[in-house]
Design a protein around this motif. Sequence first.
Motif, PDB file in Angstrom:
ATOM      1  N   VAL A 179       0.932  -1.069  -0.061  1.00  0.00           N
ATOM      2  CA  VAL A 179      -0.003  -0.146  -0.031  1.00  0.00           C
ATOM      3  C   VAL A 179       0.847   1.162  -0.014  1.00  0.00           C
ATOM      4  CG1 VAL A 179      -1.925   1.419   1.053  1.00  0.00           C
ATOM      5  CG2 VAL A 179      -1.739  -1.427   1.267  1.00  0.00           C
ATOM      6  N   SER A 180       0.395   2.290  -0.997  1.00  0.00           N
ATOM      7  CA  SER A 180       1.399   3.336  -0.963  1.00  0.00           C
ATOM      8  C   SER A 180       1.205   4.114   0.336  1.00  0.00           C
ATOM      9  CB  SER A 180       1.031   4.115  -2.098  1.00  0.00           C
ATOM     10  OG  SER A 180      -0.295   4.747  -2.023  1.00  0.00           O
ATOM     11  N   PRO A 181       1.912   5.138   0.628  1.00  0.00           N
ATOM     12  CA  PRO A 181       2.169   5.802   1.972  1.00  0.00           C
ATOM     13  C   PRO A 181       0.901   6.629   1.983  1.00  0.00           C
ATOM     14  CG  PRO A 181       4.075   6.034   1.188  1.00  0.00           C
ATOM     15  CD  PRO A 181       3.366   5.102   0.253  1.00  0.00           C
ATOM     16  N   GLY A 182       0.526   7.256   0.872  1.00  0.00           N
ATOM     17  CA  GLY A 182      -0.698   8.267   0.815  1.00  0.00           C
ATOM     18  C   GLY A 182      -2.140   7.505   0.807  1.00  0.00           C
ATOM     19  N   GLU A 183      -2.139   6.117   0.820  1.00  0.00           N
ATOM     20  CA  GLU A 183      -3.164   5.432   0.760  1.00  0.00           C
ATOM     21  C   GLU A 183      -3.578   4.653   2.123  1.00  0.00           C
ATOM     22  OE1 GLU A 183      -5.650   5.149  -1.885  1.00  0.00           O
ATOM     23  OE2 GLU A 183      -4.523   7.254  -2.314  1.00  0.00           O
ATOM     24  N   VAL A 184      -2.510   4.568   2.912  1.00  0.00           N
ATOM     25  CA  VAL A 184      -2.587   3.949   4.019  1.00  0.00           C
ATOM     26  C   VAL A 184      -3.808   3.916   5.020  1.00  0.00           C
ATOM     27  CG1 VAL A 184      -1.454   3.413   6.238  1.00  0.00           C
ATOM     28  CG2 VAL A 184      -0.045   3.372   4.494  1.00  0.00           C
ATOM     29  N   TYR A 185      -4.261   4.997   5.089  1.00  0.00           N
ATOM     30  CA  TYR A 185      -5.320   5.286   6.156  1.00  0.00           C
ATOM     31  C   TYR A 185      -6.671   5.053   5.233  1.00  0.00           C
ATOM     32  CZ  TYR A 185      -2.345   6.457   9.968  1.00  0.00           C
ATOM     33  OH  TYR A 185      -1.487   6.383  10.913  1.00  0.00           O
ATOM     34  N   VAL A 254       6.908   6.188   9.876  1.00  0.00           N
ATOM     35  CA  VAL A 254       5.651   6.458  10.426  1.00  0.00           C
ATOM     36  C   VAL A 254       6.084   7.475  11.371  1.00  0.00           C
ATOM     37  CG1 VAL A 254       3.499   5.757  10.977  1.00  0.00           C
ATOM     38  CG2 VAL A 254       4.629   4.196   9.890  1.00  0.00           C
ATOM     39  N   TYR A 255       5.527   8.932  11.514  1.00  0.00           N
ATOM     40  CA  TYR A 255       5.878   9.763  12.175  1.00  0.00           C
ATOM     41  C   TYR A 255       4.783  10.237  12.990  1.00  0.00           C
ATOM     42  CZ  TYR A 255       4.376  13.537   9.076  1.00  0.00           C
ATOM     43  OH  TYR A 255       3.705  14.060   8.151  1.00  0.00           O
ATOM     44  N   GLY A 256       5.089  10.714  14.210  1.00  0.00           N
ATOM     45  CA  GLY A 256       3.960  11.230  15.116  1.00  0.00           C
ATOM     46  C   GLY A 256       4.517  12.213  16.100  1.00  0.00           C
ATOM     47  N   ILE A 257       3.753  12.957  16.771  1.00  0.00           N
ATOM     48  CA  ILE A 257       4.169  13.987  17.690  1.00  0.00           C
ATOM     49  C   ILE A 257       3.832  13.713  19.105  1.00  0.00           C
ATOM     50  CG2 ILE A 257       3.914  16.432  18.397  1.00  0.00           C
ATOM     51  CD1 ILE A 257       3.124  16.958  15.329  1.00  0.00           C
ATOM     52  N   LYS A 311      19.808  16.497   8.756  1.00  0.00           N
ATOM     53  CA  LYS A 311      19.663  15.090   8.084  1.00  0.00           C
ATOM     54  C   LYS A 311      19.253  13.923   8.618  1.00  0.00           C
ATOM     55  CE  LYS A 311      24.457  13.972   8.614  1.00  0.00           C
ATOM     56  NZ  LYS A 311      24.372  12.551   9.103  1.00  0.00           N
ATOM     57  N   ASP A 312      19.336  13.953  10.085  1.00  0.00           N
ATOM     58  CA  ASP A 312      18.998  12.718  10.598  1.00  0.00           C
ATOM     59  C   ASP A 312      17.767  12.944  11.476  1.00  0.00           C
ATOM     60  OD1 ASP A 312      21.021  11.301   9.878  1.00  0.00           O
ATOM     61  OD2 ASP A 312      22.278  11.996  11.564  1.00  0.00           O
ATOM     62  N   LEU A 313      16.894  13.952  10.967  1.00  0.00           N
ATOM     63  CA  LEU A 313      15.472  14.215  11.561  1.00  0.00           C
ATOM     64  C   LEU A 313      14.367  13.773  10.568  1.00  0.00           C
ATOM     65  CD1 LEU A 313      16.213  17.855  12.993  1.00  0.00           C
ATOM     66  CD2 LEU A 313      16.537  15.674  14.034  1.00  0.00           C
ATOM     67  N   PRO A 314      13.205  13.314  11.221  1.00  0.00           N
ATOM     68  CA  PRO A 314      12.232  12.748  10.518  1.00  0.00           C
ATOM     69  C   PRO A 314      11.688  14.055   9.781  1.00  0.00           C
ATOM     70  CG  PRO A 314      11.804  12.897  12.853  1.00  0.00           C
ATOM     71  CD  PRO A 314      13.069  13.038  12.929  1.00  0.00           C
ATOM     72  N   THR A 315      11.686  15.046  10.194  1.00  0.00           N
ATOM     73  CA  THR A 315      11.167  16.213   9.535  1.00  0.00           C
ATOM     74  C   THR A 315      11.834  16.834   8.190  1.00  0.00           C
ATOM     75  OG1 THR A 315      11.953  17.475  11.040  1.00  0.00           O
ATOM     76  CG2 THR A 315       9.504  17.043  11.344  1.00  0.00           C
ATOM     77  N   SER A 322       8.738   9.298   1.581  1.00  0.00           N
ATOM     78  CA  SER A 322       7.891   7.935   1.570  1.00  0.00           C
ATOM     79  C   SER A 322       7.285   7.838   3.025  1.00  0.00           C
ATOM     80  CB  SER A 322       8.739   6.722   1.362  1.00  0.00           C
ATOM     81  OG  SER A 322       9.643   6.529   2.225  1.00  0.00           O
ATOM     82  N   ALA A 323       6.940   8.720   3.657  1.00  0.00           N
ATOM     83  CA  ALA A 323       6.757   8.908   5.175  1.00  0.00           C
ATOM     84  C   ALA A 323       5.236   8.667   5.195  1.00  0.00           C
ATOM     85  CB  ALA A 323       7.004  10.237   5.729  1.00  0.00           C
ATOM     86  N   VAL A 324       4.685   8.135   6.488  1.00  0.00           N
ATOM     87  CA  VAL A 324       3.267   8.339   6.653  1.00  0.00           C
ATOM     88  C   VAL A 324       3.361   9.102   8.070  1.00  0.00           C
ATOM     89  CG1 VAL A 324       1.202   6.897   7.354  1.00  0.00           C
ATOM     90  CG2 VAL A 324       2.850   6.179   5.494  1.00  0.00           C
ATOM     91  N   GLY A 325       2.107  10.226   7.959  1.00  0.00           N
ATOM     92  CA  GLY A 325       2.003  10.830   9.246  1.00  0.00           C
ATOM     93  C   GLY A 325       0.838  10.346   9.948  1.00  0.00           C
ATOM     94  N   LEU A 326       1.401   9.872  11.259  1.00  0.00           N
ATOM     95  CA  LEU A 326       0.231   9.144  12.026  1.00  0.00           C
ATOM     96  C   LEU A 326      -0.915  10.047  12.001  1.00  0.00           C
ATOM     97  CD1 LEU A 326      -0.171   6.929  14.395  1.00  0.00           C
ATOM     98  CD2 LEU A 326       0.456   8.544  16.021  1.00  0.00           C
TER      99      LEU A 326
END
Length: 348
Positions: A179-185, A254-257, A311-315, A322-326
């Motif tokens: 499943v592509s990142p944009g279609e996950v949810y 998959v990133y969150g806050i 460079k080592d930060l998720p943002t 190719s990230a998925v935001g929670l």
Amino acid sequence: MHYRDFIGALVLLAGLGVSSMSLAEPGKLTVVGAGGVLQDAERKAFFEPFAKSSGIAVTEDSYSGQMAKVRAMVASGSVSWDVMQVEQNTLLSGCAEGLFEELDWSKIANRDDFIPEAYSDCGVGAFVWSMVPSYDRSKTADGPQNWADFWDMKKWPGKRGFRQTAKMTLEIALLADGVSPGEVYKVLATKAGQDRAFAKLDRIKGDIIWWTSGAESLERLAAGDVVATATFNGRVTAANASGKNFALIWDGQVYGIDYWGIVKGSSNRENAQKFIAFAASDAAQSAFPQYIAYGVTNKKAIQSIKPELAKDLPTTEENLKSAVGLNTEFWADNGEALEARFATWRAQ
């Protein structure tokens, strides 16, 4: 002071709305984090500098994300925790449940100074973290490079590490299933999509070792208990700074806050607001990635972070490709049912 004078003073103070607790602890604050290297970083960037600049004594505690203790505190009216670091869905559900105080943003910061996701009625975005795949390069020269590889038990036989929660695990399973990142949810919102995620997990269920803390995920990787693990990006960077050689893979992150929130009924609410205002400042936030590789939410701080750290930060833009935001709204609506199904599935 005579006994009658002492009692009279207490009565007068009570009439002015001053509690005995606020008298006993006018310069104290208890801040609760997630422990490990993350809390070590928070101590250096937030806790110690705040205590030094404010004169408020900061006491630390830690927890693993469970809210039972907070519910008991609030229900009993005996609240010993003041400020908590909480994940976004925990903050939203806790705010609705009455476990966190609603914030007066005028005493904390200008909300326009932050990325939009950092604002909440009951919390201020503290940092951005990510769940990523990792393996130990000292044991495996060419390990899994994405979640699809993660499921390849023929090429990389051995156990896999996952956080013991449906949240993020189901998203990862769908990414692994193509499943592509944009279609996950969109997929996960359907019964067929949920069945698909659990079916994908079924394929490696017998080889999964579940972890409940970020520290445990990498302890098991270092010990060789697992060949590869899902883990927090900041933990990987911190471990590598201490001599480990763990892979940090951004493909499919998959990133969150996480947020700062004030426990409902805190007797140190004013000090808690002062702490959150300090921790949300661009000076404090720009210092945070020096101690652990998590992104920040203050726009000025984001702009001031050195490129070698960014460079080592998720943002970082490259890492977000190719990230998925929670999706916290999804988990607020579906989390209880999916976590219950997940617990039943694990027990079978």
